[in-house]
Design a protein around this motif. Structure first.
Motif, PDB file in Angstrom:
ATOM      1  N   SER A  27       0.764  -1.253  -0.116  1.00  0.00           N
ATOM      2  CA  SER A  27       0.132   0.049  -0.014  1.00  0.00           C
ATOM      3  C   SER A  27       0.789   1.403   0.066  1.00  0.00           C
ATOM      4  O   SER A  27       0.425   2.174  -0.382  1.00  0.00           O
ATOM      5  CB  SER A  27      -1.028   0.088   1.086  1.00  0.00           C
TER       6      SER A  27
ATOM      7  N   GLU B 154      -6.099   3.964  11.681  1.00  0.00           N
ATOM      8  CA  GLU B 154      -6.688   2.868  12.183  1.00  0.00           C
ATOM      9  C   GLU B 154      -7.014   1.671  11.202  1.00  0.00           C
ATOM     10  O   GLU B 154      -7.015   0.600  11.497  1.00  0.00           O
ATOM     11  CB  GLU B 154      -8.084   3.189  12.636  1.00  0.00           C
ATOM     12  N   THR B 155      -6.910   2.000   9.835  1.00  0.00           N
ATOM     13  CA  THR B 155      -6.750   0.809   9.053  1.00  0.00           C
ATOM     14  C   THR B 155      -5.246   0.327   8.705  1.00  0.00           C
ATOM     15  O   THR B 155      -5.412  -0.631   7.716  1.00  0.00           O
ATOM     16  CB  THR B 155      -7.462   1.500   7.589  1.00  0.00           C
ATOM     17  N   TRP B 156      -4.367   0.676   9.239  1.00  0.00           N
ATOM     18  CA  TRP B 156      -3.010   0.287   9.061  1.00  0.00           C
ATOM     19  C   TRP B 156      -3.385  -1.208   9.729  1.00  0.00           C
ATOM     20  O   TRP B 156      -3.245  -1.523  10.661  1.00  0.00           O
ATOM     21  CB  TRP B 156      -2.008   0.914  10.008  1.00  0.00           C
ATOM     22  N   LYS B 157      -2.474  -2.171   8.742  1.00  0.00           N
ATOM     23  CA  LYS B 157      -2.500  -3.535   9.141  1.00  0.00           C
ATOM     24  C   LYS B 157      -1.055  -3.996   9.034  1.00  0.00           C
ATOM     25  O   LYS B 157      -0.809  -5.251   9.333  1.00  0.00           O
ATOM     26  CB  LYS B 157      -3.318  -4.537   7.882  1.00  0.00           C
ATOM     27  N   GLY B 158      -0.178  -3.241   8.804  1.00  0.00           N
ATOM     28  CA  GLY B 158       1.242  -3.847   8.768  1.00  0.00           C
ATOM     29  C   GLY B 158       1.594  -4.269  10.262  1.00  0.00           C
ATOM     30  O   GLY B 158       1.145  -3.661  11.300  1.00  0.00           O
ATOM     31  N   GLN B 159       2.732  -5.008  10.185  1.00  0.00           N
ATOM     32  CA  GLN B 159       3.189  -5.374  11.378  1.00  0.00           C
ATOM     33  C   GLN B 159       4.383  -4.426  12.099  1.00  0.00           C
ATOM     34  O   GLN B 159       4.342  -3.313  11.321  1.00  0.00           O
ATOM     35  CB  GLN B 159       4.314  -6.711  11.238  1.00  0.00           C
TER      36      GLN B 159
ATOM     37  N   THR C  20       5.988  -1.006  10.218  1.00  0.00           N
ATOM     38  CA  THR C  20       5.884   0.404  10.790  1.00  0.00           C
ATOM     39  C   THR C  20       7.302   1.124  11.210  1.00  0.00           C
ATOM     40  O   THR C  20       7.447   2.133  10.618  1.00  0.00           O
ATOM     41  CB  THR C  20       5.072   0.354  12.147  1.00  0.00           C
TER      42      THR C  20
END
Length: 218
Positions: free
Chosen positions: A116, A171-176, A180
């Motif tokens: 993304s 809030e939509t961040w799905k990374g580990q 980050t």
């Protein structure tokens, strides 16, 4: 004696152009390594960083010798002192290109950032490369319009840098956690690279026009 002094000043300018050219080559390879997960290019940038350091040190020694032997005044003094500060910024830009390459090497064969964010980093890298190329030309001819163009492109890098932070803190961040950390570090490296270029452009602009513009904060 005056002719010798002028020749030494030309050597200083030529030295800055040479270092800036190496930096431009380094950031071009580094951003490609980062975006393409090209470990060979990453290793090349890391291995060649000492060349930038060596040339910066040699230029600093020349500038200090000029200060001690020629005791320049007025604009000539500003040129030599500015050269020392520009050399330091260029050396740091080379380090930042190396940091970007190190991230690519550490994460190989994976990409450094999640899918993304990859378009953002491709754009940010392209801007850094363009800024570096403009900086070479600026140091060659002191074209104040190029100094303005560098500042404008830095604004674009800053906006992309902020967008990365917005993304990883959203809030939509799905990374580990590692995603980050890598994303924020990489974004900071790209942003600081452009900031150093702006600082150099400011000094060249001042030498050409006598007008001082405050350096960017960040």
């Amino acid at each position: 004696m005056r002719e010798v002094f002028q020749q030494e000043l030309r050597e200083v300018q030529d030295g800055l152009v040479e270092i800036a050219t190496l930096v431009a080559q380094a950031i071009e390879k580094a951003t490609r390594a980062f975006n393409e997960s090209n470990v060979s290019l990453a290793e090349e940038v890391i291995a060649d960083d000492h060349l930038i350091d060596q040339r910066a040190q040699a230029l600093d020694e020349l500038a200090i010798t000029i200060l001690a032997r020629q005791q320049p005044v007025a604009r000539d003094l500003r040129i030599v002192v500015s050269a020392l500060r520009i050399s330091a910024s260029l050396e740091r830009m080379g380090d930042l290109a190396t940091h970007i390459s190190q991230l690519a090497r550490y994460r190989f064969p994976d990409k450094v950032v999640p899918k993304s964010l990859r378009p953002t980093f491709i754009e940010m890298g392209a801007l850094d490369v363009e800024i570096a190329r403009k900086l070479v030309t600026l140091l060659e001819n002191e074209d104040v319009e190029l100094a303005k163009a560098i500042r404008n492109e830095d604004d674009k890098v800053d906006a992309l840098h902020l967008s990365v932070f917005d993304k990883v803190l959203g809030e939509t961040w799905k990374g580990q956690a590692v995603d980050t950390v890598d994303s924020t570090l990489a974004s900071r490296y790209h942003e600081r690279f452009a900031d150093h270029a702006v600082a150099i452009a400011q000094k060249v602009d001042y030498l050409a026009t006598g007008d001082w513009v405050p350096e960017p904060v960040g």
